[in-house]
Motif scaffolding. Structure first.
Motif, mmCIF file in Angstrom:
data_model
loop_
_atom_site.group_PDB
_atom_site.id
_atom_site.type_symbol
_atom_site.label_atom_id
_atom_site.label_comp_id
_atom_site.label_asym_id
_atom_site.label_seq_id
_atom_site.Cartn_x
_atom_site.Cartn_y
_atom_site.Cartn_z
ATOM 1 N N ARG A 50 0.827 -1.198 -0.164
ATOM 2 C CA ARG A 50 -0.125 -0.239 0.071
ATOM 3 C C ARG A 50 0.822 1.193 0.081
ATOM 4 O O ARG A 50 0.470 2.208 -0.833
ATOM 5 C CB ARG A 50 -1.027 -0.065 1.290
ATOM 6 N N PRO A 51 1.788 1.441 0.786
ATOM 7 C CA PRO A 51 2.644 2.745 0.795
ATOM 8 C C PRO A 51 3.471 2.804 -0.399
ATOM 9 O O PRO A 51 3.399 3.934 -1.012
ATOM 10 C CB PRO A 51 3.744 2.476 1.966
ATOM 11 N N VAL A 52 3.870 1.769 -1.192
ATOM 12 C CA VAL A 52 4.429 1.935 -2.521
ATOM 13 C C VAL A 52 3.239 2.273 -3.364
ATOM 14 O O VAL A 52 3.858 3.119 -4.430
ATOM 15 C CB VAL A 52 5.186 0.433 -2.880
ATOM 16 N N MET A 53 2.361 1.783 -3.581
ATOM 17 C CA MET A 53 1.151 2.033 -4.548
ATOM 18 C C MET A 53 0.885 3.712 -4.112
ATOM 19 O O MET A 53 0.729 4.210 -5.150
ATOM 20 C CB MET A 53 -0.055 1.393 -4.113
ATOM 21 N N ARG A 54 0.570 4.009 -2.834
ATOM 22 C CA ARG A 54 0.462 5.576 -2.803
ATOM 23 C C ARG A 54 1.373 6.471 -3.417
ATOM 24 O O ARG A 54 1.275 7.390 -3.798
ATOM 25 C CB ARG A 54 0.218 5.845 -1.171
ATOM 26 N N GLN A 55 2.635 5.973 -2.911
ATOM 27 C CA GLN A 55 3.903 6.819 -3.441
ATOM 28 C C GLN A 55 3.859 6.825 -4.988
ATOM 29 O O GLN A 55 4.199 7.973 -5.471
ATOM 30 C CB GLN A 55 5.197 6.202 -3.046
ATOM 31 N N SER A 56 3.733 5.912 -5.682
ATOM 32 C CA SER A 56 3.639 5.614 -7.199
ATOM 33 C C SER A 56 2.496 6.558 -7.880
ATOM 34 O O SER A 56 2.755 7.217 -8.751
ATOM 35 C CB SER A 56 3.468 4.264 -7.525
ATOM 36 N N GLN A 57 1.213 6.462 -6.991
ATOM 37 C CA GLN A 57 0.269 7.147 -7.492
ATOM 38 C C GLN A 57 0.629 8.787 -7.312
ATOM 39 O O GLN A 57 0.246 9.575 -8.347
ATOM 40 C CB GLN A 57 -0.896 6.814 -6.833
ATOM 41 N N GLN A 58 0.990 9.083 -6.273
ATOM 42 C CA GLN A 58 1.329 10.599 -5.848
ATOM 43 C C GLN A 58 2.735 11.113 -7.158
ATOM 44 O O GLN A 58 2.392 12.139 -7.521
ATOM 45 C CB GLN A 58 1.887 10.673 -4.487
ATOM 46 N N TYR A 59 3.435 10.304 -7.267
ATOM 47 C CA TYR A 59 4.469 10.602 -8.309
ATOM 48 C C TYR A 59 3.938 10.717 -9.330
ATOM 49 O O TYR A 59 4.135 11.686 -10.119
ATOM 50 C CB TYR A 59 5.410 9.377 -8.167
ATOM 51 N N TRP A 60 2.967 9.999 -9.957
ATOM 52 C CA TRP A 60 2.549 10.053 -11.311
ATOM 53 C C TRP A 60 1.460 11.146 -11.421
ATOM 54 O O TRP A 60 1.434 11.903 -12.510
ATOM 55 C CB TRP A 60 1.701 8.732 -12.066
ATOM 56 N N MET A 61 0.750 11.486 -10.295
ATOM 57 C CA MET A 61 0.044 12.722 -10.211
ATOM 58 C C MET A 61 0.777 14.124 -10.518
ATOM 59 O O MET A 61 0.331 14.875 -11.356
ATOM 60 C CB MET A 61 -1.039 12.709 -8.862
ATOM 61 N N PHE A 62 1.666 14.357 -9.627
ATOM 62 C CA PHE A 62 2.704 15.418 -9.753
ATOM 63 C C PHE A 62 3.311 15.304 -11.355
ATOM 64 O O PHE A 62 3.571 16.564 -11.780
ATOM 65 C CB PHE A 62 3.803 15.297 -8.812
ATOM 66 N N GLU A 63 3.654 14.086 -11.954
ATOM 67 C CA GLU A 63 4.456 14.212 -12.834
ATOM 68 C C GLU A 63 3.257 14.658 -14.076
ATOM 69 O O GLU A 63 3.477 15.615 -14.821
ATOM 70 C CB GLU A 63 4.783 13.109 -13.516
ATOM 71 N N TYR A 64 1.815 14.229 -13.896
ATOM 72 C CA TYR A 64 0.757 14.630 -14.957
ATOM 73 C C TYR A 64 0.708 15.867 -14.716
ATOM 74 O O TYR A 64 0.554 16.929 -15.886
ATOM 75 C CB TYR A 64 -0.331 13.919 -14.544
ATOM 76 N N ILE A 65 0.833 16.671 -13.385
ATOM 77 C CA ILE A 65 0.300 18.038 -13.307
ATOM 78 C C ILE A 65 1.767 18.855 -13.852
ATOM 79 O O ILE A 65 1.495 19.848 -14.650
ATOM 80 C CB ILE A 65 0.287 18.409 -11.996
ATOM 81 N N GLN A 66 2.895 18.287 -13.859
ATOM 82 C CA GLN A 66 3.938 18.998 -14.281
ATOM 83 C C GLN A 66 4.014 19.378 -15.488
ATOM 84 O O GLN A 66 4.143 19.967 -16.339
ATOM 85 C CB GLN A 66 5.269 18.321 -13.682
ATOM 86 N N ARG A 67 3.593 18.155 -16.462
ATOM 87 C CA ARG A 67 3.819 18.041 -17.751
ATOM 88 C C ARG A 67 2.375 19.084 -18.338
ATOM 89 O O ARG A 67 2.523 19.630 -19.311
ATOM 90 C CB ARG A 67 3.782 16.730 -18.228
ATOM 91 N N LEU A 68 1.457 18.854 -17.734
ATOM 92 C CA LEU A 68 0.338 19.836 -17.896
ATOM 93 C C LEU A 68 0.626 21.316 -18.124
ATOM 94 O O LEU A 68 0.002 21.963 -18.876
ATOM 95 C CB LEU A 68 -0.786 19.374 -17.312
ATOM 96 N N VAL A 69 1.219 21.442 -16.944
ATOM 97 C CA VAL A 69 1.381 22.875 -16.748
ATOM 98 C C VAL A 69 2.550 23.373 -17.643
ATOM 99 O O VAL A 69 2.730 24.501 -18.198
ATOM 100 C CB VAL A 69 1.823 23.315 -15.210
#
Length: 126
Positions: free
Chosen positions: A74-93
């Motif tokens: 679960r912690p690995v899954m949360r960290q991965s999800q958070q990383y890709w969310m920030f990556e998506y936002i960064q690419r979008l911006v």
């Protein structure tokens, strides 16, 4: 696994209706139920006759089996999800020349003094 077992049982039922041979490789675990066995069959018969032989032992289901692995991932899954969310936002911006807006729903207030709120961001699904 349940869908595969259902499809296998459906195929075995079809073989029984047609009087065809059930492959000997099919076991209890493949169907989730007892496998019908041939009662009698001669070369003259056009259809094979089967009977259902019940198993003697019962399967024990351990619902806690693998629970430690789920808890550990679960912690690995949360960290991965958070990383890709920030990556998506960064690419979008970075790809947009204008300011990027996100439509959100405020779910509730977590801390009034620190102005912390729980929100749901539609575009991110979070």
């Amino acid at each position: 696994a349940a869908v595969k077992r259902y499809l296998r049982r459906k195929m075995v039922n079809k073989l029984i209706r047609e009087g065809s041979v059930i492959p000997p490789e099919i076991r209890y675990g493949d169907l989730g139920c007892s496998v019908p066995r041939v009662v009698q069959h001669t070369e003259d018969d056009t259809k094979i006759k089967y009977e259902l032989v019940e198993r003697e032992e019962e399967d024990e289901i351990n619902y806690r089996d693998g629970q430690a692995l789920i808890t550990a991932t679960r912690p690995v899954m949360r960290q991965s999800q958070q990383y890709w969310m920030f990556e998506y936002i960064q690419r979008l911006v970075s790809s947009s020349d204008e300011e990027v807006d996100f439509e959100c729903v405020v779910l509730g207030c977590i801390d009034y003094e620190r102005y912390r709120y729980a929100i749901y961001v539609h575009r991110l699904g979070l």
